[in-house]
Write a protein that holds these residues in place. Sequence first.
Motif, short mmCIF file in Angstrom:
data_model
loop_
_atom_site.label_atom_id
_atom_site.label_comp_id
_atom_site.label_asym_id
_atom_site.label_seq_id
_atom_site.Cartn_x
_atom_site.Cartn_y
_atom_site.Cartn_z
N ASN A 117 -9.21 21.90 0.01
CA ASN A 117 -8.94 21.07 1.15
C ASN A 117 -9.40 19.52 0.57
O ASN A 117 -10.55 19.30 1.27
N THR A 118 -8.69 18.90 -0.45
CA THR A 118 -9.17 17.66 -1.01
C THR A 118 -8.18 16.56 -0.80
O THR A 118 -8.46 15.45 -1.20
N TRP A 119 -7.13 16.94 -0.36
CA TRP A 119 -5.77 15.85 -0.68
C TRP A 119 -5.49 15.26 0.72
O TRP A 119 -5.87 15.77 1.83
N PHE A 120 -4.97 14.13 0.84
CA PHE A 120 -4.64 13.75 1.98
C PHE A 120 -3.35 12.71 1.69
O PHE A 120 -2.99 12.35 0.76
N ARG A 121 -2.35 12.50 2.91
CA ARG A 121 -1.35 11.61 2.65
C ARG A 121 -1.43 10.36 2.04
O ARG A 121 -2.52 9.75 2.43
N PHE A 122 -0.70 9.97 1.11
CA PHE A 122 -0.55 8.41 0.78
C PHE A 122 0.79 8.03 0.48
O PHE A 122 1.60 8.65 -0.07
N VAL A 123 1.09 6.93 1.12
CA VAL A 123 2.17 6.40 1.11
C VAL A 123 2.47 5.11 0.15
O VAL A 123 1.59 4.20 0.34
N ILE A 124 2.95 5.29 -1.13
CA ILE A 124 3.33 4.06 -2.09
C ILE A 124 4.60 3.23 -1.30
O ILE A 124 5.54 3.60 -1.26
N PRO A 125 4.24 1.95 -1.14
CA PRO A 125 5.14 1.15 -0.65
C PRO A 125 6.44 0.91 -1.43
O PRO A 125 6.63 1.00 -2.75
N ALA A 126 7.78 0.61 -0.88
CA ALA A 126 8.75 0.34 -1.43
C ALA A 126 8.92 -0.56 -2.19
O ALA A 126 8.17 -1.70 -1.88
N GLY A 127 9.34 -0.68 -3.44
CA GLY A 127 9.36 -1.93 -4.24
C GLY A 127 8.10 -1.80 -5.25
O GLY A 127 7.98 -2.88 -6.04
N THR A 128 7.12 -1.09 -5.25
CA THR A 128 5.79 -0.89 -6.05
C THR A 128 6.50 -0.65 -7.21
O THR A 128 5.83 -1.57 -8.24
N TYR A 129 7.57 0.32 -7.55
CA TYR A 129 8.08 0.38 -9.06
C TYR A 129 9.41 -0.16 -8.85
O TYR A 129 10.29 0.37 -8.25
N THR A 130 9.84 -0.68 -10.08
CA THR A 130 11.21 -1.33 -10.24
C THR A 130 12.21 -0.11 -9.94
O THR A 130 12.12 0.79 -10.79
N ILE B 242 12.81 1.80 -7.50
CA ILE B 242 12.42 2.61 -6.32
C ILE B 242 12.22 1.89 -5.14
O ILE B 242 11.43 1.26 -4.87
N ASP B 243 13.29 1.62 -4.57
CA ASP B 243 13.31 0.85 -3.29
C ASP B 243 13.17 1.61 -1.86
O ASP B 243 13.60 0.87 -0.87
N LYS B 244 12.69 2.74 -2.00
CA LYS B 244 12.08 3.30 -0.70
C LYS B 244 10.68 3.83 -0.62
O LYS B 244 10.16 3.87 -1.96
N GLU B 245 9.96 3.91 0.19
CA GLU B 245 8.63 4.57 0.41
C GLU B 245 8.74 5.88 -0.39
O GLU B 245 9.51 6.69 -0.45
N ILE B 246 7.56 6.08 -1.19
CA ILE B 246 7.25 7.23 -1.78
C ILE B 246 6.15 8.06 -0.89
O ILE B 246 5.04 7.64 -0.88
N ASN B 247 6.39 9.18 -0.26
CA ASN B 247 5.74 9.98 0.44
C ASN B 247 4.64 10.85 -0.30
O ASN B 247 5.21 12.09 -0.30
N THR B 248 3.80 10.64 -1.19
CA THR B 248 3.08 11.41 -1.74
C THR B 248 1.69 11.84 -1.18
O THR B 248 1.32 11.65 -0.11
N ILE B 249 0.82 12.46 -2.14
CA ILE B 249 -0.56 12.73 -1.68
C ILE B 249 -1.51 12.10 -2.62
O ILE B 249 -1.05 11.77 -3.73
#
Length: 334
Positions: free
Chosen positions: A229-242, A244-251
């Motif tokens: 139990n050590t991961w949490f939700r992390f959202v990479i903003p859209a446009g962070t990577y050329t 990829i124009d949508k949010e990335i819902n990772t952890i």
Amino acid sequence: MKKSLLLFLVALTLVLSGCIKRREFITIATASAGGTYYPIGVGLGNLWTEILVEDNVKGTGQSSAGSVENIQLLKNEEAKVAILQGLIGAQAYEGRGGNFEGRPYKDLRSISMLWSNVEHFVLMDKEIDTGTISDIDGKSFSVGPQASGTEQSTIVIMEGLGLTKKDITPEYLGYDDTISAMRDGRLDGGSLPAGVPVSSIMDMAASGVKASVLDVTDEQLDSINSIFNTWFRFVIPAGTYTGIDKEINTIAQPNFLATTAEMDADLVYKLTKAIYENLDKVHQIHNSATEIQLESALNGLPTPLHIGAYKYFVEAGLDIPEHLVPPEAAEGQQ
């Protein structure tokens, strides 16, 4: 006369010794000098030395081989504080997996989350089905260099998906080599956990590799955390990577500040307070240090808080999850 003078000098020495505080040396175990752990550890040491001058604190960052060695340094009392990867802290505390199987270290305590180690599972677009990390099933996939923290975290994530290395064609590549192999058509994807943005993923987009960073669903996150139990939700903003124009819902898992239950409670309280009441100085230490914020201080912590940090966060108004309440606090309430 001489005897009276001698007695006077002895008495004066005793008085002065009571007025001079003992030097409090805080050694912070980090990692190699070329990474992020070391400069942040050095910076925190300098901050504590500056802010806690009246308490005679001297903080010093110490290079090391990283999280696994840092656990041993804490055990051997060769460091009072250490920066650890969340998964390594969880494995050490619970005595499961990695280098800690059958050897739980129940005196390990958290002080604070520092910054996020963000999971980036990348996969060639032509191999993507659901758009989530389950799409790596059956693919050629780099889990990171052998015996690395990347390999350990990738294996745990895969276990949360019900997968093992038998379900993929595993490769053991570093970040740049992973992207190079994808570019050459020799690899479908790979695991690249790091702070955002990851330079190799930026290179992936810039060099025309048609690949994406996969999402992680809430169900997948819960399943992964059922193991450690050590991961949490992390959202990479859209446009962070050329491209990829949508949010990335990772952890993400935390890189966190740790100590032992034996550390003086009042001292840890002051160390924690010095961080969160001087965030303007903390954020100048390193780009990754800008993520140190009170509202995220408890994210993903894998061990109970130290009683001193617990006291500070309670006073600061944070709601402390039950699994982070130190046993020492419960004992004090009895």
